[in-house]
Design a protein around this motif. Structure first.
Motif, PDB file in Angstrom:
ATOM      1  N   LYS A 106     -39.345  92.446  62.224  1.00  0.00           N
ATOM      2  CA  LYS A 106     -39.101  93.891  62.172  1.00  0.00           C
ATOM      3  C   LYS A 106     -37.706  94.219  62.691  1.00  0.00           C
ATOM      4  O   LYS A 106     -36.994  95.058  62.120  1.00  0.00           O
ATOM      5  CB  LYS A 106     -40.150  94.617  63.012  1.00  0.00           C
ATOM      6  N   GLU A 110     -34.866  96.185  60.537  1.00  0.00           N
ATOM      7  CA  GLU A 110     -34.365  97.460  61.054  1.00  0.00           C
ATOM      8  C   GLU A 110     -32.854  97.413  61.256  1.00  0.00           C
ATOM      9  O   GLU A 110     -32.136  98.378  60.956  1.00  0.00           O
ATOM     10  CB  GLU A 110     -35.067  97.795  62.361  1.00  0.00           C
ATOM     11  N   ASP A 114     -30.045  99.737  59.326  1.00  0.00           N
ATOM     12  CA  ASP A 114     -29.071 100.562  60.052  1.00  0.00           C
ATOM     13  C   ASP A 114     -27.636 100.222  59.673  1.00  0.00           C
ATOM     14  O   ASP A 114     -26.740 101.062  59.816  1.00  0.00           O
ATOM     15  CB  ASP A 114     -29.255 100.382  61.567  1.00  0.00           C
TER      16      ASP A 114
END
Length: 808
Positions: A106, A110, A114
């Motif tokens: 994860k 993520e 970003d």
């Protein structure tokens, strides 16, 4: 906590330095997978283990890859590079701590979301300590195998006893940005990544170690308990007046004769012995297209290897190569003639199972063998067998024997759910150690049985055998083949039915031809078979060195610029380098005079070199035919050439297991001849350059298939001049006339006189409509045969035509 982690890593590094020796596949992952070490790189492994991470770290440092012990940066975030899916259990019990792999995944996704400008790659890495598959019943061997997830204590013993056989396989990377673009739900991606990785690692482990091994007793009991064997035992007892127990004991003895007794320890010992042997015998083993086999393993296919059979070395070489490609050695169908002490027990523990030459008259043996083979497939073992049945004595592929293939398809009809793929394998050598024996057998000597004395004699005569070649062909999906050629095959599936369906024989025969064609598509050119092809086409078996190098350049150029098939391989060396290498093998002489060097075939090697020429003759059949047409006529259109090639090519295809002519192949040959300044070619008409060098090169290339055309001409002229011959008379007379022509023109090629080759040619003439056969009227030629006769007459030299006419 950091101090403890540092201490643990330090201990693991010391253990790695002392006890671990890793083998990596592929050897050059950066080049093979086009990896970019400059972008954020992550490694996913099956086990979250410090020792696994350290072994991978050492290997990545050697390969120039980002090291898993260091952090990766995406934007302003630092992330662990090593992601272990499963944590080891506690020392006592099987409970596992929850893995933090999902949180790591994860965090990676993520960070990528970003920072849209960053690309990243995730590389699945399989790390296996030894290749022991373990036992179905746990024991000491299982504790040291890869069959269980080890605790840290058991891992210490695994490293101690199996550290020298550590295996690290890098798989093709997963591009995370691609996943992000394909699926908007970022929350689901980490779960998907780990699910795919778990399936991948299960398949990788199964491919490398094979399934867990049952005890021999377990296996025998399960086979004897099957419905088909119970029925066969009952039939045997009834037919021979035996009690049920006596018939069962007889079946048990047959199983003991047949069954392999695979041992990982024996395979590891054999690996070390064979490594020494190959280094002593060969200058190298070239392996091509192994990625095709690995792709099947990645997809979970049942793999059946079907190689050609040149030598007893085939058993060892193919298994050795498969093992070194990181795949489990297959169970090997070996002739029962090899089951002699001490070779038999060694072969059996290396995965060989033994098969009799004939099953006829022994229904119990047939039932037991079929059930054993079915059990191998059901349990997921890879298998290897030779469709030719025995070793080729002439260097040509033998007509396939379809018994093992038929039993393989019948096993599928028992409802095996894994897809089955056949992998054709071409094996070639610059020297076959049995070559002198083959020549004696072709001359009429009886075949000697294998024995321990033969082994000692072979070891005594070990010498430099040049190079060995192993090319994997295009895999054949059995499921897909049946779907295309027998769409209703699934309706024949029955868990115990032993009767074969009516369609089986035809489909097996067609499938066998496809296998043989794929083997020949993957042939390997080497220094010996190329020089044999050139020099044996000259009556004195010799050429001046410059002319020989010029002709060798022509053959190499044909392969590189107008290849028969993309799977065929050739040497990267120059013609000069190939000649220098071949001269070291003691098959050719150099004769020096005031004009320069002459390269000739040694007297004792002249008959033997036919064997190596026959390995690759099919690759130059069409170029040779076109060269002969050009030499005879000086000009030729593409349409004329295509029409005349179409007349002979079906006969070539049947004899040499050739694939259909690919579009543009004939044009590519003309274009290459034009590039070599042998002809002028405008895309339609080819005109020969009449200077001496061009004509000489075309003439020598044209002679490559002369012996084949002469053999055709003998049989065709017999049919034309003696209408009404029976098939047996035609084959007998053809063999006698071939022998006569061989005496007149010094022909030493064994297949020129081979009755089996002549018989196959008669069958091919009938299938192609050149002859008609009637039991009462005998064999008669058709109008097409007259056209073929005239074409052959135009291709062959006048003196050969005169000899054939006179003899007939």
């Amino acid at each position: 906590m950091q101090i403890f982690s540092y201490l643990l890593t330090t201990i693991a590094r010391c253990s790695n330095w002392l006890f671990v020796k890793s083998k990596v596949l592929p050897e050059h992952p950066i080049e093979d997978y086009e990896l970019d070490p400059s972008i954020p790189t992550f490694y996913v492994a099956r086990l979250d283990s410090v020792s696994d991470m350290v072994a991978l770290d050492v290997m990545c440092k050697k390969l120039g890859l980002p090291r898993p012990s260091q952090k990766a940066r995406i934007g302003n975030k630092e992330l662990n590079r090593f992601v272990g899916i499963q944590t080891p259990p506690s020392v006592f019990g099987n409970s596992h701590k929850p893995s933090d792999a999902l949180e790591h995944s994860k965090a990676i996704f993520e960070a990528l979301k970003d920072d849209n400008n960053t690309d990243a790659q995730v590389i699945p890495v399989t790390i296996l300590w030894g290749r022991n598959p373990g036992k179905e019943k746990p024991g000491v061997g299982t504790l040291l195998s890869n069959s269980l997830t080890p605790s840290w204590l058991r891992k210490c013993f695994v490293i101690l006893f199996s550290g020298r056989d550590n295996f690290v396989r890098f798989s093709r990377p997963i591009e995370l940005n691609q996943l992000l673009n394909d699926k908007a739900d970022v929350e689901e991606l980490p779960h998907k990544l780990l699910r795919v990785a778990r399936v991948h690692f299960r398949r990788q482990k199964l491919a490398a170690t094979g399934p867990k091994l049952p005890s021999r007793e377990q296996l025998f009991n399960s086979i004897l308990a099957s419905q088909s064997i119970k029925k066969a035992i009952a039939d045997e007892a009834k037919a021979k007046g035996l009690s049920q127990e006596e018939a069962r004991l007889q079946a048990l003895r047959l199983l003991d004769e047949i069954a392999a007794n695979y041992s990982d320890a024996m395979v590891r010992v054999a690996d070390r012995v064979l490594t020494w042997l190959w280094n002593k015998l060969y200058n190298g083993i070239e392996v091509n297209n192994s990625d095709k086999v690995q792709a099947l393993a990645d997809k979970g296919h049942e793999i059946i290897y079907v190689p050609c059979h040149r030598s007893h070395m085939d058993y060892l070489l193919l298994t050795y190569v498969i093992y070194h490609q990181g795949l489990v050695p297959p169970h090997i169908a070996a002739g029962v003639n090899l089951n002699f002490f001490p070779a038999g027990p060694i072969f059996r523990r290396s995965g060989a199972f033994f098969i009799r030459r004939s099953f006829s008259g022994n229904k119990l043996y047939s039932a037991v063998f079929k059930e054993y083979l079915s059990q191998l497939f059901i349990k997921g073992y890879s298998v290897k067998f030779y469709t030719e049945g025995g070793r080729s004595r002439t260097g040509r592929l033998l007509p396939p024997k379809t018994g093992m293939l038929a039993m393989t398809l019948q096993s599928m009809l028992r409802g095996i759910d894994r897809p089955i793929s056949l992998v054709p394998v071409y094996l070639g050598y610059e020297h076959v150690m049995e070559i002198n024996t083959y020549l004696k057998e072709l001359a009429g000597n009886s075949k000697k049985n294998e024995s321990i004395f033969g082994i000692f004699k072979a070891i005594k005569n070990l010498k430099n055998y040049g190079r060995g070649y192993l090319n994997f062909g295009d895999p054949i999906s059995v499921n897909q083949f049946l779907n295309e050629h027998q769409p209703d095959w699934r309706s024949s599936i029955h868990p115990t039915e032993t009767q074969k369906p009516a369609w089986l024989n035809k489909q097996v025969a067609d499938l066998a031809d496809v296998i043989m064609t794929e083997i020949n598509n993957s042939a390997a050119l080497n220094s010996v078979n190329l020089l044999a092809t050139i020099l044996l086409s000259n009556e004195q078996f010799a050429l001046p060195k410059p002319q020989l190098l010029q002709q060798l350049d022509l053959y190499l150029g044909l392969h590189r610029n107008a290849p028969y098939h993309d799977n065929a391989t050739g040497p990267d060396s120059s013609s000069e380098g190939l000649l220098d290498h071949a001269l070291k093998l003691d098959k050719f002489d150099i004769i020096e005079d005031s004009f320069g060097s002459i390269i000739s075939v040694k007297e004792k090697e002249r008959a033997l070199l036919n064997y190596y020429r026959n390995n690759i003759l099919h690759l130059f059949a069409v170029p040779s035919l076109i060269a002969q047409q050009l030499f005879n006529r000086y000009s030729l259109t593409v349409d004329e050439c295509r029409k005349e090639v179409a007349l002979l090519y079906p006969l070539f295809a049947k004899e040499w297991f050739l694939t259909d002519l690919k579009t543009g192949y004939i044009e590519s040959i003309f274009e290459y001849f034009a590039a070599k300044d042998l002809i002028a070619f405008d895309g339609h008409l080819a005109s020969v350059n009449k200077d001496g060098s061009a004509l000489a090169q075309l003439e020598m290339l044209g002679k490559v298939i002369h012996l084949t055309l002469e053999r055709y001409a003998i049989t065709i002229n017999l049919v034309k001049r003696h209408q009404g011959l029976s098939r047996s008379e035609l084959e007998k007379e053809s063999a006698l006339l071939a022998d006569r022509l061989g005496t007149l023109h010094g022909i030493k090629s064994p297949e020129f006189f081979d009755k089996k080759v002549l018989s196959a040619f008669v069958t091919s003439l009938k299938e192609q409509g050149f002859i008609e056969q009637d039991e009462a009227a005998g064999i008669r030629g058709t109008e097409s045969l007259h056209i073929l006769e005239q074409y052959l007459k135009a291709l062959l030299p006048a003196r050969i035509n005169q000899s054939i006419q006179h003899i007939v």
